[in-house]
Design a protein around this motif. Structure first.
Motif, short mmCIF file in Angstrom:
data_model
loop_
_atom_site.label_atom_id
_atom_site.label_comp_id
_atom_site.label_asym_id
_atom_site.label_seq_id
_atom_site.Cartn_x
_atom_site.Cartn_y
_atom_site.Cartn_z
N TYR A 29 0.93 -1.11 -0.02
CA TYR A 29 0.03 -0.09 -0.06
C TYR A 29 1.01 1.30 -0.12
N ALA A 30 0.50 2.18 -0.62
CA ALA A 30 1.29 3.50 -1.06
C ALA A 30 1.16 4.44 0.00
N ASN A 31 -0.08 4.78 0.42
CA ASN A 31 -0.67 5.73 1.28
C ASN A 31 0.02 5.69 2.59
N ILE A 32 0.86 6.43 3.00
CA ILE A 32 1.61 6.22 4.39
C ILE A 32 1.41 7.53 5.06
N ASN A 33 0.95 7.26 6.53
CA ASN A 33 0.60 8.37 7.23
C ASN A 33 1.74 8.89 8.35
N ALA A 34 2.33 7.41 8.69
CA ALA A 34 3.31 7.58 9.84
C ALA A 34 4.27 6.61 9.88
N GLY A 49 -5.45 2.75 6.95
CA GLY A 49 -5.54 1.88 8.20
C GLY A 49 -4.64 0.55 8.46
N THR A 50 -3.69 0.71 7.31
CA THR A 50 -2.98 -0.55 7.24
C THR A 50 -1.63 -0.54 8.06
N ILE A 51 -0.94 -1.29 8.41
CA ILE A 51 0.36 -1.21 8.89
C ILE A 51 1.32 -2.32 8.16
N GLN A 52 2.41 -1.90 7.55
CA GLN A 52 3.51 -2.55 6.77
C GLN A 52 4.64 -2.30 7.63
N ILE A 53 5.48 -3.49 7.68
CA ILE A 53 6.63 -3.68 8.42
C ILE A 53 7.75 -4.06 7.35
N LEU A 54 8.86 -3.37 7.39
CA LEU A 54 9.86 -3.29 6.61
C LEU A 54 11.27 -3.79 7.21
N ASP A 55 12.07 -4.34 6.55
CA ASP A 55 13.23 -4.58 7.39
C ASP A 55 14.29 -3.43 7.13
N ASN A 56 15.71 -3.33 7.53
CA ASN A 56 16.51 -2.30 7.41
C ASN A 56 16.82 -1.99 6.06
N ASN A 57 16.66 -2.96 5.14
CA ASN A 57 16.84 -2.81 3.53
C ASN A 57 15.80 -2.13 2.86
N ILE A 64 -0.24 -6.02 7.92
CA ILE A 64 -1.45 -6.03 8.74
C ILE A 64 -2.46 -5.19 8.67
N ASP A 65 -3.28 -5.68 7.56
CA ASP A 65 -4.20 -5.13 6.99
C ASP A 65 -5.75 -5.48 7.60
#
Length: 164
Positions: A29-34, A49-57, A64-65
């Motif tokens: 998802y591209a729409n990022i607020n935080a 309303g989604t949460i996306q978790i990225l690694d350091n790269n 989590i949607d």
């Protein structure tokens, strides 16, 4: 370099702003607020309303949607949990996620028509529908709301109000 989150995705930039690299293709998802960093992970809260978790790269590790939420406004970490301010049905709520190896949605808490212990051990009902900010320090969550400053003991899950 620093990470920039926008409603159009995420970008890495140098401090002069002369080099901008688009990493939006790594997202679901591209729409990022935080945006918030927890150890080796970067948590992105979505305007959807989604949460996306990225690694350091900046590789996508988890999404989590669970979507009753309209948007995620801010993300903070405490022990094995992640808390976020989210919009839900025209009010702000606190969402709790697990933040271990398999992050997931756990619960949400609203503070409208909420029975609290106020000063002098008097119980009262508050109607906090806007949460402006969240801070967790020394096992205590502080919430800046339209009803004043709320304080929650995370070891006991009790809430008291501090009028300012």
């Amino acid at each position: 370099y620093f990470l920039v989150a926008t409603t159009g995705g995420i970008y890495v930039s140098d401090y002069e702003g002369s080099d901008l690299i688009d990493h939006t293709d790594n997202l679901q998802y591209a729409n990022i607020n935080a945006i918030a960093r927890n150890n080796d992970n970067i948590w992105l809260g979505g305007g959807d309303g989604t949460i996306q978790i990225l690694d350091n790269n900046l590789n996508l590790e988890s999404v989590i949607d669970y979507i009753p939420f309209d948007s995620i406004k801010k993300i903070v970490f405490y022990s094995d949990y992640t808390f976020a301010i989210a919009s839900y049905e025209d009010r702000d709520v606190i969402v709790q996620y697990s933040s271990g190896n398999n992050p997931s949605y756990l619960n949400y808490f609203s503070f409208d028509n909420f029975l609290i212990e106020a000063e002098n051990d008097i119980e009262q009902i508050i109607n906090a529908t806007v949460i402006y900010d969240i801070l967790i320090q020394n096992d205590t969550m502080y919430l800046g709301t339209n009803e004043g400053l709320l304080q929650a003991d995370l070891l006991k899950y009790s809430v008291i109000i501090i009028w300012i």
